[in-house]
Design a protein around this motif. Structure first.
Motif, short mmCIF file in Angstrom:
data_model
loop_
_atom_site.label_atom_id
_atom_site.label_comp_id
_atom_site.label_asym_id
_atom_site.label_seq_id
_atom_site.Cartn_x
_atom_site.Cartn_y
_atom_site.Cartn_z
N ASP A 54 39.03 -26.88 26.85
CA ASP A 54 38.28 -25.52 27.72
C ASP A 54 39.26 -24.40 27.99
O ASP A 54 40.04 -24.25 29.10
N SER A 55 38.18 -23.36 27.39
CA SER A 55 38.49 -21.95 27.31
C SER A 55 37.88 -20.80 27.62
O SER A 55 37.18 -20.40 27.14
N PHE A 56 38.63 -19.42 28.56
CA PHE A 56 37.79 -18.52 28.59
C PHE A 56 38.95 -17.32 28.21
O PHE A 56 40.24 -17.92 27.92
N ASN A 57 38.41 -16.65 26.96
CA ASN A 57 39.30 -16.00 25.85
C ASN A 57 39.58 -14.00 26.25
O ASN A 57 37.65 -13.73 26.65
N PHE A 58 40.39 -14.10 26.11
CA PHE A 58 40.14 -12.18 27.02
C PHE A 58 41.39 -11.32 25.81
O PHE A 58 42.45 -12.03 25.20
N LEU A 59 41.13 -10.75 25.70
CA LEU A 59 41.54 -9.41 25.06
C LEU A 59 42.57 -8.41 25.58
O LEU A 59 41.14 -7.71 26.19
N ILE A 60 43.53 -7.60 25.93
CA ILE A 60 44.03 -6.62 26.96
C ILE A 60 44.97 -5.86 25.29
O ILE A 60 45.43 -6.24 24.40
N ARG A 61 44.42 -4.48 24.68
CA ARG A 61 44.59 -3.33 23.97
C ARG A 61 45.91 -2.64 24.56
O ARG A 61 45.61 -2.01 25.36
N HIS A 62 47.63 -2.66 24.19
CA HIS A 62 48.45 -1.84 25.07
C HIS A 62 48.18 -1.11 24.02
O HIS A 62 48.61 -0.81 22.71
N ALA A 112 53.45 -18.64 29.50
CA ALA A 112 52.54 -18.76 31.15
C ALA A 112 52.57 -17.40 31.23
O ALA A 112 53.28 -16.51 31.38
N VAL A 113 51.77 -17.26 32.23
CA VAL A 113 51.66 -15.68 32.76
C VAL A 113 52.58 -15.62 33.73
O VAL A 113 53.16 -16.85 34.91
N PRO A 114 53.21 -14.85 34.01
CA PRO A 114 54.56 -14.25 34.89
C PRO A 114 53.69 -14.22 36.54
O PRO A 114 52.84 -14.05 36.90
N ALA A 115 54.77 -14.88 36.60
CA ALA A 115 54.84 -15.07 38.46
C ALA A 115 53.60 -13.77 38.94
O ALA A 115 54.03 -12.20 38.44
N GLY A 116 52.77 -13.79 39.73
CA GLY A 116 52.63 -12.20 40.26
C GLY A 116 50.89 -11.99 39.70
O GLY A 116 51.38 -10.42 39.89
N ILE A 117 50.89 -12.00 38.43
CA ILE A 117 50.12 -10.62 37.63
C ILE A 117 48.41 -12.00 38.08
O ILE A 117 47.43 -11.16 37.85
N LEU A 118 48.45 -12.79 38.46
CA LEU A 118 47.32 -13.75 38.87
C LEU A 118 46.88 -13.12 40.03
O LEU A 118 47.96 -13.67 40.55
N THR A 148 49.62 -4.24 31.87
CA THR A 148 51.06 -3.97 31.51
C THR A 148 52.19 -5.39 31.46
O THR A 148 52.89 -4.90 30.94
N GLY A 149 52.08 -6.15 32.92
CA GLY A 149 53.02 -7.06 32.49
C GLY A 149 52.94 -8.39 31.84
O GLY A 149 53.45 -9.05 31.76
N LEU A 150 51.68 -7.96 31.21
CA LEU A 150 51.48 -8.62 29.42
C LEU A 150 51.59 -9.28 28.38
O LEU A 150 50.79 -8.17 28.00
N THR A 151 53.36 -8.89 28.55
CA THR A 151 53.43 -8.55 26.48
C THR A 151 53.65 -9.09 25.09
O THR A 151 53.96 -8.85 24.26
N ALA A 152 53.25 -10.52 26.32
CA ALA A 152 53.57 -11.10 24.48
C ALA A 152 52.73 -11.43 23.90
O ALA A 152 51.92 -11.14 24.34
N PRO A 153 52.42 -12.00 22.96
CA PRO A 153 51.51 -11.75 22.25
C PRO A 153 50.01 -13.19 22.63
O PRO A 153 48.96 -12.40 22.41
N GLY A 154 50.19 -14.11 23.56
CA GLY A 154 49.24 -15.13 24.49
C GLY A 154 49.96 -15.19 24.91
O GLY A 154 51.28 -15.69 25.13
N LYS A 184 44.98 -12.98 25.14
CA LYS A 184 45.52 -12.21 23.87
C LYS A 184 46.08 -11.18 24.39
O LYS A 184 45.20 -9.79 25.23
N THR A 185 47.24 -10.22 23.49
CA THR A 185 47.20 -8.86 23.72
C THR A 185 48.14 -8.57 22.37
O THR A 185 48.73 -9.14 21.58
N VAL A 186 47.38 -6.81 21.43
CA VAL A 186 47.87 -6.57 20.51
C VAL A 186 48.95 -5.15 21.12
O VAL A 186 48.24 -5.22 21.82
N GLN A 187 49.32 -4.78 20.07
CA GLN A 187 49.84 -3.19 20.66
C GLN A 187 49.04 -2.48 19.77
O GLN A 187 49.43 -2.64 18.25
N THR A 188 48.09 -1.46 20.15
CA THR A 188 46.95 -0.83 18.90
C THR A 188 47.45 1.17 19.14
O THR A 188 47.60 1.41 20.22
#
Length: 335
Positions: A54-62, A112-118, A148-154, A184-188
């Protein structure tokens, strides 16, 4: 003859007995079922269920202008299978030990999401007495400033119900106790689905010496048709497929702000393409995945940061469902 009469009597007595049993059942209808008398507390994920997760899906574009994308916000309530006999407090945790199993089942490599982000809205959820759903919601967010603290692909965030208070006949569900947030994150360097009102700069007026190559055999037309004065000439391939279109602009051009191309009609619009630039046609710089607006036959790429290039490559990856061809009548840039 006697045996026939005896048979008829016995048949009639049987009907009378059956009628008595039927009437007795109607008078006092009682049924026994071996059901679950315990109310199970769970997360209702509904349409977010995919492959038993069960998932909620989001995308960040850096981008060079900062991190952008849809709002990262998941809102969930705790639910119960039976009306609760007492007020029930539901506790949960972010259980990162579940990430390995999630990745194995989904074929992903999320972290895992780094501490202090959520940011989490409540420590517990409350299901009132006699209710089937919590009166409050758990809201999980990532503020824009922290993207900006989320730099991994997913990333994946497993949120698991861990316990309920000592309310009577209430327990945590064994198979619907966890939701998964996927980020998920992408560099664009390309905007998402720009239209003519979004593009900046001035449309280039000189395309002398421009050439192009395509890694597919043309069905009709010729590639130089993209560089003449109008949209009445074209080239196309039929049926559509993934192709690489490389445009050589004959000389390096600085400060390219965007791209415009024309597909004859909206029947043949593109939906996605990876965009690359190069100075020598050998070493390519990825600019990002372009999602195209489909409002008309002119489609656009807008760069967050202007680029310097002699070569532009569109790696076509998507087109209109039902389209019979990939077709270009014009290709140009904004400077």
């Amino acid at each position: 003859m006697k045996s026939s009469i005896t048979f008829i009597k016995r048949y009639a007595l049987g009907l009378i007995a059956a009628a008595c049993v039927f009437n007795a059942c109607k008078k006092d209808e009682t049924f026994d079922f071996n059901g679950d008398a315990t109310s199970r507390v769970y997360f209702n994920i509904g349409s977010y269920t995919v492959k038993n997760y069960d998932s909620f899906n989001f995308l960040i574009r850096h981008t060079p202008a900062g991190s952008v994308g849809e709002e990262i916000k998941a809102v969930v309530k705790a639910r119960a299978t039976l009306e609760t006999e007492e007020n029930t407090k539901v506790s949960y945790t972010i259980d990162n030990t579940l990430i390995e199993g999630y990745n194995a089942a989904k074929g992903t490599n999320y972290v895992a999401v780094p501490a202090g982000i959520l940011e989490l809205s409540v420590a517990q959820l409350n299901i009132p007495q006699g209710a089937l759903i919590s009166s409050d919601s758990l809201t999980i967010t990532v503020p824009q400033a922290k993207m900006t603290g989320l730099t991994a692909p997913g990333y994946v965030v497993p949120v698991k119900i861990t316990s309920v208070n000592e309310a009577k006949n209430v327990a945590v569900s064994s198979n619907a106790n966890t939701i998964y947030l996927v980020i998920k994150t992408v560099q664009t360097n390309v905007y998402d689905a720009p239209t003519v009102t979004d593009v900046a700069g001035t449309l280039n007026t000189v395309r002398t010496g421009w050439t192009a190559t395509l890694d597919a055999t043309l069905t009709s037309g010729s590639l130089p048709n993209m560089f003449d004065a109008g949209t009445n000439t074209s080239w196309y391939i039929n049926p559509p497929k993934n192709v690489n279109l490389v445009v050589n602009m004959n000389a390096a051009i600085n400060g390219i702000k965007g791209i415009r191309f024309h597909t004859s009609t909206t029947t043949y619009y593109l939906t996605t393409a990876n965009v690359f630039t190069s100075m020598d046609g050998i070493t390519w710089t990825p600019q990002g995945l372009a999602n195209f607006s489909i409002v008309n036959a002119y489609q656009y790429v807008k760069f967050y940061s202007p680029v310097n290039a002699r070569y532009i490559k569109l790696e076509v990856t998507g087109w209109r469902t039902g389209s019979t061809r990939i077709m270009f009548t014009d290709f140009n840039i904004y400077i």
